[in-house]
Design an enzyme around this catalytic site. Structure first.
Site, mmCIF file in Angstrom:
data_model
loop_
_atom_site.group_PDB
_atom_site.id
_atom_site.type_symbol
_atom_site.label_atom_id
_atom_site.label_comp_id
_atom_site.label_asym_id
_atom_site.label_seq_id
_atom_site.Cartn_x
_atom_site.Cartn_y
_atom_site.Cartn_z
ATOM 1 C CG ASP A 144 34.049 36.685 38.706
ATOM 2 O OD1 ASP A 144 35.237 36.761 38.317
ATOM 3 O OD2 ASP A 144 33.750 36.363 39.874
ATOM 4 C CB SER B 120 38.376 34.163 45.715
ATOM 5 O OG SER B 120 39.225 34.946 44.898
ATOM 6 C CG HIS C 271 37.075 34.890 41.013
ATOM 7 N ND1 HIS C 271 36.039 35.727 41.359
ATOM 8 C CD2 HIS C 271 37.981 34.968 42.007
ATOM 9 C CE1 HIS C 271 36.303 36.289 42.534
ATOM 10 N NE2 HIS C 271 37.472 35.842 42.949
#
Ligand SMILES: *[C@@H]1O[C@H](CO)[C@@H](O)[C@H](O)[C@H]1NC(C)=O
Ligand SMILES: *[C@@H]1O[C@H](CO)[C@@H](O)[C@H](O)[C@H]1NC(C)=O
Length: 391
Positions: free
Chosen positions: A346, A36, A349
């Site tokens: 978050d 990610s 990330h």
């Protein structure tokens, strides 16, 4: 002075004095693999309805103004690298596969990174008794397989791979970061550190075998980011929160976790050095994400971050503004007024602001070995100059 000798002089000046320059760089495409941290939209095409992480507001709010598969409020490190190289944002492989992105875009590269991806294959986690979700089905080795499948299109040669050498000499490969999700399983399950030390060497040998495959396919420049300092990661800080102040460093990060990942990075660099000996013509650049990010927590003011740098921007309460049962993207969870004051977006990330600083650390060379600019010139020198040194 002819234009080619002016160019040569320019390069010489760059080599000697490292003069900042607006020279258009030598890379024409970017190919990337990872999780990610690097996914620019593959997730959009493969998410599970039960797991819409990153695909709902406020993801994407700051730069793209809408969720777009990136797990941040805006651009990622790879986006800033693309901007710097004068290339379009790297399109997700699944976009090509699903016919949403035209194949003509492949000439600028393809991004194979998928949010949630692990380095190790899913059966490894199943054997360990972890409830491996589908994302470990997109391990970095699977991503390499996708890349190999579409080589004829990338290299513009339907039957042979003859065109690849030329394409890859001017391509910028990014392998990683990868491994954060592998460690996510044991870390979230609070398994003793000793038990997952064995992960490190397995993950590193997986990363190096992917790099070797790329180099065997005539890749020249490969950027390999190391691990983040996960001891500063708010989700990890929340799991292992303790009143024992001795456990924290001056930035509020958990020392024992960071020491573990520092060691991981040392092992990774040892293997990269080995690869440099095996492939002397390749240009393998290690990117030190660990120390780059650690500085954000140690001297937040220097980067424009706020006082509560250890808290996340998008979350809902607790010491770190991170709550596993009410995460960013859940209803009622809002983001902060000014994400550029935060490192963490978050809990897992980082914010666009943090990714921008990491990219700067790569592109200006403070956090890469060898320096990025020097390596760029090296590939011009070997690819173009040796062929025709003084036209
Ligand atoms: C991973 O892929 C295999 C083969 O496609 C499939 O059988 C398996 O169920 C998948 N695993 C998960 C966890 O989705
Ligand atoms: C986390 O969220 C849940 C569900 O909204 C709530 O019950 C709990 O109190 C929250 N915990 C903290 C520390 O804010």
């Amino acid at each position: 002075m002819s234009s080619s000798s002016a160019y040569l002089l320019h390069l010489l000046l760059l080599l000697l004095f490292n003069v900042p320059s607006t020279i258009t760089c030598c890379y024409t495409s970017i190919f990337s693999f990872g999780d990610s941290i690097t996914d620019t939209g593959n997730l959009n095409f493969m998410y599970l309805p039960a797991n819409p992480d990153c695909l709902v507001p406020p993801y994407g709010e700051t730069y793209f103004q809408h969720p777009n598969g990136r797990c941040s409020n805006g651009r990622l490190v790879i986006d800033f690298i693309a901007e710097y190289l004068g290339l379009p944002y790297v399109k997700p492989y699944m976009g090509f596969k699903n016919g949403v992105v035209g194949r003509e875009n492949m000439k600028h590269g393809v991004n194979f990174a998928v949010a949630g991806a692990t380095a190790l294959k899913s059966d490894f986690f199943e054997q360990k008794g972890f409830d491996a979700d589908a994302s470990s089905n997109y391990s970095i080795t699977v991503q390499l397989g996708w890349f190999k499948d579409i080589l004829p299109s990338i290299c513009n040669s339907p039957s042979t791979l003859a065109g690849c050498k030329e394409v890859f000499q001017s391509s910028f490969f990014i392998v990683g970061p990868i491994g954060g999700n592998d460690f996510g399983y044991p870390l979230s399950g609070k398994i003793p550190l000793e038990e997952f030390k064995t992960y490190s060497s397995l993950i590193i040998s997986t990363i190096t075998s992917v790099i070797r495959d790329l180099l065997d396919l005539d890749a020249v420049t490969v950027l390999v980011p190391g691990s983040f300092p996960f001891g500063c990661n708010p989700s990890i800080l929340t799991i292992y929160e303790t009143k024992d102040e001795e456990k924290y460093d001056q930035g509020g990060c958990l020392k024992w976790i960071n020491e573990f990942f520092e060691h991981f990075n040392e092992m990774l660099q040892t293997e990269i050095n080995r690869l440099r000996e095996l492939y002397p013509h390749a240009n393998i650049i290690y990117a030190d994400y660990f120390n780059s990010v650690l500085q954000f927590y140690r001297s937040p003011q220097q980067f424009g971050f706020g006082e509560n740098v250890i808290k996340v921007c998008c979350g809902s309460g607790g010491t770190y503004n991170y709550n596993e049962t009410a995460m960013c993207g859940s209803s009622g969870v809002i983001s902060c007024d000014d994400p550029s004051k935060y490192v963490g977006w978050d809990g897992y990330h980082l914010t666009e602001a943090a990714y921008r600083w990491i990219a700067k650390g790569i592109l200006h060379g403070q956090y890469t070995t060898p320096k990025f600019s020097a390596s760029c010139i090296k590939s011009v020198t070997s690819a173009d100059f040796n062929k025709n040194p003084m036209k």
